[in-house]
Design a protein around this motif. Structure first.
Motif, PDB file in Angstrom:
ATOM      1  N   LEU A 131       0.868  -1.117   0.012  1.00 22.55           N
ATOM      2  CA  LEU A 131      -0.064  -0.030  -0.036  1.00 22.55           C
ATOM      3  C   LEU A 131       0.401   1.410   0.254  1.00 22.55           C
ATOM      4  O   LEU A 131       0.482   2.221  -0.717  1.00 22.55           O
ATOM      5  N   GLU A 135       0.767   4.328  -2.678  1.00 23.27           N
ATOM      6  CA  GLU A 135       0.564   5.554  -2.444  1.00 23.27           C
ATOM      7  C   GLU A 135       1.761   6.728  -2.934  1.00 23.27           C
ATOM      8  O   GLU A 135       1.601   7.725  -3.478  1.00 23.27           O
ATOM      9  N   ARG A 143      -2.546  10.705  -9.001  1.00 22.81           N
ATOM     10  CA  ARG A 143      -3.366   9.856  -8.567  1.00 22.81           C
ATOM     11  C   ARG A 143      -4.453   9.070  -9.780  1.00 22.81           C
ATOM     12  O   ARG A 143      -4.806   8.170  -9.672  1.00 22.81           O
ATOM     13  N   GLY A 200       0.606   2.242   8.469  1.00 28.89           N
ATOM     14  CA  GLY A 200      -0.115   1.726   7.186  1.00 28.89           C
ATOM     15  C   GLY A 200      -0.373   0.383   6.945  1.00 28.89           C
ATOM     16  O   GLY A 200      -0.950   0.095   5.969  1.00 28.89           O
ATOM     17  N   ASP A 213      -6.038   6.045   5.738  1.00 25.28           N
ATOM     18  CA  ASP A 213      -6.334   7.280   5.069  1.00 25.28           C
ATOM     19  C   ASP A 213      -5.863   7.034   3.845  1.00 25.28           C
ATOM     20  O   ASP A 213      -4.919   8.088   3.474  1.00 25.28           O
ATOM     21  N   SER A 214      -6.400   5.963   2.955  1.00 31.49           N
ATOM     22  CA  SER A 214      -6.036   5.971   1.482  1.00 31.49           C
ATOM     23  C   SER A 214      -7.240   5.358   0.600  1.00 31.49           C
ATOM     24  O   SER A 214      -8.009   4.475   1.087  1.00 31.49           O
ATOM     25  N   TYR A 216      -7.276   3.565  -1.713  1.00 32.16           N
ATOM     26  CA  TYR A 216      -6.550   2.203  -2.048  1.00 32.16           C
ATOM     27  C   TYR A 216      -6.847   1.073  -0.774  1.00 32.16           C
ATOM     28  O   TYR A 216      -6.699   0.056  -1.114  1.00 32.16           O
ATOM     29  N   ALA A 217      -7.184   1.584   0.230  1.00 32.98           N
ATOM     30  CA  ALA A 217      -7.159   0.947   1.388  1.00 32.98           C
ATOM     31  C   ALA A 217      -8.390  -0.589   1.126  1.00 32.98           C
ATOM     32  O   ALA A 217      -8.030  -1.679   1.682  1.00 32.98           O
TER      33      ALA A 217
END
Length: 275
Positions: A131, A135, A143, A200, A213-214, A216-217
Protein backbone atom coordinates in the motif's frame (compact mmCIF):
# COMPACT_ATOMS: atom_id res chain seq x y z
CA UNK A 1 0.07 -11.05 15.61
CA UNK A 2 0.09 -7.25 15.84
CA UNK A 3 -0.16 -6.22 12.18
CA UNK A 4 -0.84 -7.69 8.75
CA UNK A 5 0.95 -6.99 5.48
CA UNK A 6 -0.53 -7.62 2.06
CA UNK A 7 0.44 -7.01 -1.54
CA UNK A 8 -1.62 -6.71 -4.69
CA UNK A 9 -1.45 -5.49 -8.28
CA UNK A 10 -1.11 -1.86 -9.34
CA UNK A 11 -1.28 -0.42 -12.85
CA UNK A 12 -0.16 2.75 -14.58
CA UNK A 13 -3.44 3.70 -16.29
CA UNK A 14 -1.78 6.15 -18.68
CA UNK A 15 0.68 3.60 -20.03
CA UNK A 16 -2.07 1.04 -20.55
CA UNK A 17 -4.33 3.60 -22.23
CA UNK A 18 -1.55 4.85 -24.52
CA UNK A 19 -1.01 1.26 -25.67
CA UNK A 20 -4.72 0.72 -26.31
CA UNK A 21 -5.21 -1.68 -23.39
CA UNK A 22 -8.67 -0.79 -22.13
CA UNK A 23 -8.94 -3.45 -19.41
CA UNK A 24 -6.02 -3.88 -16.98
CA UNK A 25 -4.65 -7.43 -17.29
CA UNK A 26 -5.74 -9.47 -14.28
CA UNK A 27 -4.85 -12.99 -15.45
CA UNK A 28 -1.82 -14.66 -17.00
CA UNK A 29 -3.63 -14.96 -20.32
CA UNK A 30 -4.57 -11.28 -20.31
CA UNK A 31 -0.94 -10.38 -19.57
CA UNK A 32 0.24 -12.44 -22.54
CA UNK A 33 -2.31 -10.75 -24.79
CA UNK A 34 -1.51 -7.20 -23.65
CA UNK A 35 2.30 -7.51 -23.62
CA UNK A 36 2.86 -6.94 -27.39
CA UNK A 37 0.77 -3.76 -27.31
CA UNK A 38 2.98 -2.24 -24.61
CA UNK A 39 6.14 -3.45 -26.33
CA UNK A 40 5.09 -1.68 -29.53
CA UNK A 41 5.03 1.54 -27.49
CA UNK A 42 8.52 0.91 -26.12
CA UNK A 43 7.24 0.08 -22.63
CA UNK A 44 7.42 -3.13 -20.61
CA UNK A 45 4.18 -4.52 -19.29
CA UNK A 46 5.27 -6.27 -16.11
CA UNK A 47 7.97 -5.21 -13.66
CA UNK A 48 9.84 -7.94 -11.80
CA UNK A 49 12.61 -8.21 -9.21
CA UNK A 50 15.20 -10.96 -9.33
CA UNK A 51 18.28 -9.64 -7.53
CA UNK A 52 19.66 -11.67 -4.63
CA UNK A 53 18.30 -9.00 -2.29
CA UNK A 54 14.72 -9.52 -3.51
CA UNK A 55 12.55 -11.94 -1.55
CA UNK A 56 11.04 -14.74 -3.61
CA UNK A 57 7.91 -14.27 -1.48
CA UNK A 58 7.39 -11.09 -3.49
CA UNK A 59 8.37 -12.25 -6.97
CA UNK A 60 8.44 -15.93 -7.96
CA UNK A 61 6.46 -17.60 -5.19
CA UNK A 62 3.16 -15.80 -5.91
CA UNK A 63 3.37 -17.06 -9.50
CA UNK A 64 4.13 -20.56 -8.22
CA UNK A 65 1.07 -20.45 -5.95
CA UNK A 66 -1.07 -19.06 -8.77
CA UNK A 67 -0.08 -22.10 -10.84
CA UNK A 68 -1.13 -24.38 -7.96
CA UNK A 69 2.39 -25.24 -6.84
CA UNK A 70 4.24 -25.33 -3.53
CA UNK A 71 7.75 -24.40 -2.42
CA UNK A 72 8.15 -27.40 -0.09
CA UNK A 73 6.59 -30.82 -0.06
CA UNK A 74 3.94 -31.37 2.60
CA UNK A 75 6.40 -33.09 4.95
CA UNK A 76 9.05 -30.36 4.49
CA UNK A 77 11.71 -32.96 3.75
CA UNK A 78 12.21 -31.87 0.16
CA UNK A 79 11.27 -29.00 -2.13
CA UNK A 80 8.40 -29.15 -4.60
CA UNK A 81 8.93 -26.01 -6.71
CA UNK A 82 10.35 -28.03 -9.63
CA UNK A 83 7.06 -29.81 -10.26
CA UNK A 84 4.90 -29.11 -13.33
CA UNK A 85 3.37 -26.07 -11.66
CA UNK A 86 6.77 -24.52 -11.02
CA UNK A 87 7.86 -25.16 -14.60
CA UNK A 88 4.65 -23.53 -15.83
CA UNK A 89 5.24 -20.47 -13.63
CA UNK A 90 8.87 -20.04 -14.65
CA UNK A 91 8.04 -20.60 -18.33
CA UNK A 92 5.42 -17.83 -18.08
CA UNK A 93 8.02 -15.53 -16.55
CA UNK A 94 10.80 -16.51 -18.95
CA UNK A 95 8.66 -16.05 -22.05
CA UNK A 96 7.64 -12.56 -20.94
CA UNK A 97 11.23 -11.54 -20.26
CA UNK A 98 12.53 -12.85 -23.56
CA UNK A 99 9.71 -11.04 -25.40
CA UNK A 100 10.61 -7.74 -23.76
CA UNK A 101 7.43 -7.67 -21.65
CA UNK A 102 9.60 -7.62 -18.50
CA UNK A 103 12.35 -4.96 -18.49
CA UNK A 104 16.03 -5.93 -18.47
CA UNK A 105 16.37 -4.02 -15.19
CA UNK A 106 14.54 -6.93 -13.56
CA UNK A 107 17.92 -8.63 -13.20
CA UNK A 108 19.01 -5.98 -10.68
CA UNK A 109 15.69 -4.95 -9.13
CA UNK A 110 15.01 -5.30 -5.44
CA UNK A 111 11.43 -5.30 -4.17
CA UNK A 112 11.16 -1.50 -3.92
CA UNK A 113 9.12 0.68 -6.24
CA UNK A 114 11.43 3.68 -6.21
CA UNK A 115 14.11 3.55 -8.92
CA UNK A 116 12.61 0.55 -10.69
CA UNK A 117 10.97 0.44 -14.10
CA UNK A 118 7.48 0.55 -12.58
CA UNK A 119 8.33 3.60 -10.50
CA UNK A 120 10.02 5.32 -13.46
CA UNK A 121 6.94 4.73 -15.65
CA UNK A 122 8.81 2.29 -17.89
CA UNK A 123 6.59 -0.67 -16.95
CA UNK A 124 2.83 -0.65 -16.69
CA UNK A 125 2.13 -2.98 -13.78
CA UNK A 126 3.53 -4.77 -10.76
CA UNK A 127 1.83 -7.63 -8.91
CA UNK A 128 3.50 -7.58 -5.47
CA UNK A 129 3.07 -3.95 -4.45
CA UNK A 130 2.42 -2.79 -0.88
CA UNK A 131 0.00 0.00 0.00
CA UNK A 132 2.79 2.46 0.81
CA UNK A 133 4.21 2.01 -2.70
CA UNK A 134 0.77 2.49 -4.26
CA UNK A 135 0.65 5.84 -2.46
CA UNK A 136 4.19 6.62 -3.64
CA UNK A 137 3.10 5.88 -7.21
CA UNK A 138 0.13 8.23 -6.79
CA UNK A 139 2.47 11.05 -5.74
CA UNK A 140 4.88 10.29 -8.59
CA UNK A 141 2.52 9.53 -11.49
CA UNK A 142 -0.52 11.51 -10.36
CA UNK A 143 -3.34 9.77 -8.55
CA UNK A 144 -5.45 9.76 -11.71
CA UNK A 145 -2.90 7.39 -13.30
CA UNK A 146 -2.88 4.78 -10.52
CA UNK A 147 -5.23 1.81 -10.52
CA UNK A 148 -5.12 -0.81 -7.78
CA UNK A 149 -6.52 -4.22 -8.69
CA UNK A 150 -6.78 -7.61 -7.07
CA UNK A 151 -4.04 -10.25 -6.89
CA UNK A 152 -3.17 -11.91 -10.19
CA UNK A 153 -5.21 -14.91 -11.27
CA UNK A 154 -3.08 -17.81 -12.47
CA UNK A 155 -4.06 -21.11 -14.07
CA UNK A 156 -5.05 -22.53 -10.67
CA UNK A 157 -5.99 -19.63 -8.42
CA UNK A 158 -5.60 -16.02 -7.37
CA UNK A 159 -2.69 -15.52 -4.97
CA UNK A 160 -0.50 -12.82 -3.43
CA UNK A 161 1.93 -12.52 -0.55
CA UNK A 162 0.86 -11.13 2.78
CA UNK A 163 2.06 -12.01 6.26
CA UNK A 164 1.28 -11.12 9.85
CA UNK A 165 3.90 -9.38 11.96
CA UNK A 166 4.14 -10.90 15.39
CA UNK A 167 5.82 -10.52 18.73
CA UNK A 168 7.14 -13.55 20.60
CA UNK A 169 8.76 -14.38 23.92
CA UNK A 170 12.04 -16.25 23.88
CA UNK A 171 11.82 -19.58 25.66
CA UNK A 172 15.14 -18.69 27.30
CA UNK A 173 13.95 -15.35 28.63
CA UNK A 174 14.44 -14.83 32.37
CA UNK A 175 11.53 -12.39 32.36
CA UNK A 176 8.65 -14.46 31.02
CA UNK A 177 6.01 -12.82 33.21
CA UNK A 178 7.03 -9.28 32.32
CA UNK A 179 7.31 -10.10 28.60
CA UNK A 180 3.86 -11.66 28.56
CA UNK A 181 2.42 -8.57 30.21
CA UNK A 182 3.89 -6.49 27.41
CA UNK A 183 2.50 -8.84 24.77
CA UNK A 184 -0.92 -8.69 26.41
CA UNK A 185 -0.76 -4.90 26.15
CA UNK A 186 0.37 -4.92 22.50
CA UNK A 187 -2.39 -7.23 21.23
CA UNK A 188 -5.21 -5.12 22.62
CA UNK A 189 -7.48 -3.66 19.91
CA UNK A 190 -6.50 -0.06 20.65
CA UNK A 191 -2.78 -0.84 20.26
CA UNK A 192 -3.29 -2.76 17.01
CA UNK A 193 -5.41 0.09 15.67
CA UNK A 194 -2.83 2.69 16.70
CA UNK A 195 0.08 0.72 15.24
CA UNK A 196 -1.81 0.25 11.98
CA UNK A 197 -2.56 3.95 11.68
CA UNK A 198 1.10 4.81 12.24
CA UNK A 199 2.53 2.14 9.93
CA UNK A 200 -0.09 1.84 7.20
CA UNK A 201 -0.41 -1.90 7.80
CA UNK A 202 -3.73 -3.68 8.16
CA UNK A 203 -5.13 -5.44 11.20
CA UNK A 204 -4.48 -9.17 11.78
CA UNK A 205 -7.78 -9.41 13.67
CA UNK A 206 -11.27 -9.55 12.23
CA UNK A 207 -12.62 -7.55 15.17
CA UNK A 208 -10.22 -4.62 14.68
CA UNK A 209 -10.38 -2.29 11.68
CA UNK A 210 -7.50 0.09 11.03
CA UNK A 211 -8.81 3.40 9.64
CA UNK A 212 -6.28 3.93 6.86
CA UNK A 213 -6.51 7.26 5.07
CA UNK A 214 -5.97 5.96 1.53
CA UNK A 215 -8.40 5.53 -1.37
CA UNK A 216 -6.71 2.18 -2.02
CA UNK A 217 -7.26 0.71 1.46
CA UNK A 218 -10.42 -1.12 0.38
CA UNK A 219 -8.62 -2.97 -2.43
CA UNK A 220 -5.79 -3.99 -0.12
CA UNK A 221 -8.24 -5.17 2.51
CA UNK A 222 -10.01 -7.28 -0.13
CA UNK A 223 -6.67 -8.76 -1.27
CA UNK A 224 -6.24 -10.38 2.16
CA UNK A 225 -8.64 -13.12 1.06
CA UNK A 226 -6.01 -14.31 -1.46
CA UNK A 227 -2.91 -13.58 0.61
CA UNK A 228 -0.46 -16.31 1.60
CA UNK A 229 2.20 -15.93 4.26
CA UNK A 230 4.31 -18.49 2.47
CA UNK A 231 5.46 -21.88 3.71
CA UNK A 232 7.40 -21.62 6.99
CA UNK A 233 10.57 -23.69 7.05
CA UNK A 234 13.87 -23.35 8.89
CA UNK A 235 15.70 -23.47 5.54
CA UNK A 236 13.47 -20.98 3.70
CA UNK A 237 16.11 -18.29 3.21
CA UNK A 238 18.79 -20.78 2.21
CA UNK A 239 16.45 -22.28 -0.37
CA UNK A 240 15.73 -18.82 -1.76
CA UNK A 241 19.46 -18.17 -2.17
CA UNK A 242 19.79 -21.34 -4.25
CA UNK A 243 16.67 -20.79 -6.34
CA UNK A 244 17.11 -17.09 -7.23
CA UNK A 245 20.20 -17.49 -9.48
CA UNK A 246 18.58 -20.41 -11.29
CA UNK A 247 15.53 -18.26 -12.03
CA UNK A 248 17.87 -15.67 -13.57
CA UNK A 249 19.55 -18.41 -15.59
CA UNK A 250 16.20 -19.42 -17.06
CA UNK A 251 15.03 -15.88 -17.73
CA UNK A 252 18.23 -15.03 -19.59
CA UNK A 253 18.07 -18.22 -21.65
CA UNK A 254 21.10 -19.95 -20.15
CA UNK A 255 18.94 -22.87 -18.96
CA UNK A 256 15.47 -24.15 -19.69
CA UNK A 257 12.92 -23.51 -16.93
CA UNK A 258 12.79 -27.23 -16.10
CA UNK A 259 16.59 -27.58 -15.97
CA UNK A 260 16.96 -24.46 -13.83
CA UNK A 261 14.37 -25.60 -11.30
CA UNK A 262 15.79 -29.12 -11.17
CA UNK A 263 19.27 -27.74 -10.47
CA UNK A 264 17.93 -25.55 -7.67
CA UNK A 265 15.90 -28.44 -6.26
CA UNK A 266 18.90 -30.76 -6.19
CA UNK A 267 20.94 -28.22 -4.24
CA UNK A 268 18.03 -27.37 -1.93
CA UNK A 269 17.22 -31.01 -1.17
CA UNK A 270 20.84 -31.56 -0.20
CA UNK A 271 20.51 -28.71 2.29
CA UNK A 272 17.28 -30.18 3.67
CA UNK A 273 18.89 -33.60 4.13
CA UNK A 274 21.63 -32.01 6.22
CA UNK A 275 19.23 -30.46 8.72
Amino acid sequence: PIYQTVTTTIYNKRLLSDAGVATPPATWEEIKAAAPKLRDKGVALLDYSTSDDASLNLNFYPLLWQAGGRVFAEDGARVAFNGPEGVEALTFLTDLYQQGAIPSSAMDNTNRLGGQALGRRQAAMGYSVVLADAELAARTWGRENVLVGGPLQGPAREAAFGAPGALAVSAKSRHQTEAKKFLTFMIQPEQIRSLGEASGYLSPRSDVVVPIDSPYARQYQAALASASAGEPHTASRRVMSLLAPEIRAAMTGRKSPAAALDAAAAAADEVLRSL
